[in-house]
Design an enzyme around this catalytic site. Structure first.
Site, PDB file in Angstrom:
ATOM      1  N   GLY A  35       0.848  -1.201   0.000  1.00 15.75           N
ATOM      2  CA  GLY A  35       0.000   0.000   0.000  1.00 15.75           C
ATOM      3  C   GLY A  35       0.881   1.248   0.000  1.00 15.75           C
ATOM      4  O   GLY A  35       0.708   2.157  -0.825  1.00 15.75           O
ATOM      5  N   HIS A  36       1.870   1.295   0.918  1.00 15.13           N
ATOM      6  CA  HIS A  36       2.800   2.434   0.936  1.00 15.13           C
ATOM      7  C   HIS A  36       3.530   2.540  -0.401  1.00 15.13           C
ATOM      8  O   HIS A  36       3.699   3.623  -0.951  1.00 15.13           O
ATOM      9  CB  HIS A  36       3.876   2.233   2.012  1.00 15.13           C
ATOM     10  CG  HIS A  36       3.375   2.221   3.418  1.00 15.13           C
ATOM     11  ND1 HIS A  36       3.457   1.116   4.236  1.00 15.13           N
ATOM     12  CD2 HIS A  36       2.802   3.191   4.163  1.00 15.13           C
ATOM     13  CE1 HIS A  36       2.970   1.407   5.425  1.00 15.13           C
ATOM     14  NE2 HIS A  36       2.545   2.653   5.411  1.00 15.13           N
ATOM     15  N   GLN A  60      -0.106  10.048  18.150  1.00 15.24           N
ATOM     16  CA  GLN A  60      -1.354   9.485  17.629  1.00 15.24           C
ATOM     17  C   GLN A  60      -1.682   8.133  18.266  1.00 15.24           C
ATOM     18  O   GLN A  60      -2.577   7.441  17.800  1.00 15.24           O
ATOM     19  CB  GLN A  60      -1.350   9.448  16.102  1.00 15.24           C
ATOM     20  CG  GLN A  60      -0.330   8.536  15.467  1.00 15.24           C
ATOM     21  CD  GLN A  60      -0.258   8.749  13.955  1.00 15.24           C
ATOM     22  OE1 GLN A  60       0.334   9.700  13.471  1.00 15.24           O
ATOM     23  NE2 GLN A  60      -0.857   7.857  13.188  1.00 15.24           N
ATOM     24  N   GLY A 146      -3.357   7.171   1.617  1.00 16.47           N
ATOM     25  CA  GLY A 146      -4.188   6.069   1.139  1.00 16.47           C
ATOM     26  C   GLY A 146      -5.655   6.226   1.532  1.00 16.47           C
ATOM     27  O   GLY A 146      -5.986   6.820   2.562  1.00 16.47           O
ATOM     28  N   LYS A 148      -7.484   3.833   2.463  1.00 14.92           N
ATOM     29  CA  LYS A 148      -7.861   2.925   3.554  1.00 14.92           C
ATOM     30  C   LYS A 148      -8.156   3.743   4.814  1.00 14.92           C
ATOM     31  O   LYS A 148      -9.070   3.447   5.557  1.00 14.92           O
ATOM     32  CB  LYS A 148      -6.745   1.909   3.822  1.00 14.92           C
ATOM     33  CG  LYS A 148      -7.274   0.734   4.606  1.00 14.92           C
ATOM     34  CD  LYS A 148      -6.286   0.079   5.528  1.00 14.92           C
ATOM     35  CE  LYS A 148      -5.642   0.995   6.460  1.00 14.92           C
ATOM     36  NZ  LYS A 148      -5.103   0.475   7.677  1.00 14.92           N
TER      37      LYS A 148
HETATM   38  O1  PAF Z   1      -1.244   6.972   7.917  1.00 18.68           O
HETATM   39  C1  PAF Z   1      -0.192   6.974   8.595  1.00 18.68           C
HETATM   40  O2  PAF Z   1       0.692   6.136   8.428  1.00 18.68           O
HETATM   41  C2  PAF Z   1       0.014   8.043   9.653  1.00 18.68           C
HETATM   42  O3  PAF Z   1      -1.175   8.386  10.262  1.00 18.68           O
HETATM   43  C3  PAF Z   1       0.731   9.291   9.107  1.00 18.68           C
HETATM   44  C4  PAF Z   1      -0.096  10.005   8.062  1.00 18.68           C
HETATM   45  C5  PAF Z   1       2.082   8.903   8.509  1.00 18.68           C
HETATM   46  C6  PAF Z   1       0.970  10.289  10.242  1.00 18.68           C
HETATM   47  O4  PAF Z   1       1.777   9.751  11.249  1.00 18.68           O
END
Ligand code: PAF
Length: 281
Positions: A35-36, A60, A146, A148
């Site tokens: 996905g990345h 987060q 993404g 998702k």
């Molecule tokens: O989607 C993610 O992997 C994270 O929420 C992000 C956007 C890299 C922020 O830390």
């Protein structure tokens, strides 16, 4: 591919770039999967320079979430990125990102309070804070996120509009495991059998799509059908199943009309998984 392991490395490197070159940015927390990599590929096709960041953002995660055990394998991530035309990988420290306590922007949006925001109130403030700090450092022209994480994508677009960042947000389609499970770094916690079994999540969204395709528009009935499909896996705990109007993220109470986001969050053995589809009726 430069590996820039500090803020000062990034700033020095950025000074060597011609200001006329476009920069595409793919922010990640590492544990890179296809996905990345699809976002990285899109960026390398779209912009002259691609920057990928790898930073596990403590803000987060809540106290009882998996910050300490979140998968970390930088060397493996760097190896995967070598196959793409990435100009730089930015791997800042926590101090680099949070050197000032003040958030880079004040952005509080009602969309951050529903769905994922209701279940994980710390999540969107943490994401908005880190993404705005990363945008200020990286200064991209484009940034890739993404679908998702649909609500994250919507909120980041709102933040970009509100703060007037000169950045175009480019969404990327969800990439799936062979059985349909949406790819996620947290899938690393699952065995191959579990991943196959959890294809049920994608199957449940397919049930919803089929009902809508057949003209069965009752949002409540569709949510119950999704839940009943998910319940075939007894260990799976449902957090929410929801259909919201894409314009206001409000729950659809009667029939589905217009553009909706059908989304769900479940957990299996403590592993939280989300998925969604957009549907235009
Ligand atoms: O989607 C993610 O992997 C994270 O929420 C992000 C956007 C890299 C922020 O830390």
């Amino acid at each position: 591919m430069k590996v820039l392991r500090s803020l000062s490395d990034y700033v020095c490197w950025k000074k060597t770039l011609s200001s006329s070159k476009s920069i595409g940015f793919v922010p990640t927390m590492g544990a890179l999967h296809d996905g990345h990599l699809s976002l990285v590929e899109a960026s390398t096709k779209n912009a002259e320079i691609t920057v990928v960041s790898i930073f596990i953002n403590p803000k987060q995660f809540s106290e009882n979430e998996d910050f300490n055990t979140y998968p970390r394998d930088l060397e493996n991530d760097l190896n995967k990125l070598k196959d793409y035309n990435v100009s730089a990988v930015f791997v800042p420290s926590i101090n680099d990102i949070y050197e000032t306590e003040e958030p880079a922007i004040i952005f509080d949006h009602p969309f951050a309070q529903t769905l994922e925001g209701a279940s994980r109130p710390h999540f969107f403030p943490g994401v908005i804070d880190v993404v705005s700090r990363l945008f200020n450092i990286v200064q991209p022209n484009y940034a890739h996120f993404g679908r998702k994480d649909a609500q994250q994508l919507i909120l980041i677009q709102k933040m970009v509009d509100a703060a007037d960042y000169p950045i175009t947000i480019i969404p990327g389609e969800t990439v799936r495991e062979p059985g349909g499970l949406a790819m996620s770094s947290r899938n690393e916690y699952l065995t191959s059998n579990q991943k196959r079994e959890l294809g049920i999540i994608w199957e449940s969204l397919g049930v919803a799509k089929k009902m809508l395709d057949n003209g069965d528009l009752c949002a409540n009935r569709i949510c119950r059908a999704i839940e009943n499909t998910l319940k075939k896996i007894s260990r799976l705990k449902i957090d929410y199943v929801s259909i919201v109007d894409i314009e206001n993220l409000k729950e659809v109470s009667g029939d589905v009309r217009g553009d909706v986001l059908i989304s769900l969050a479940v957990s299996v053995g403590g592993v939280r998984l989300i998925d969604n589809i957009f549907y235009a009726y």
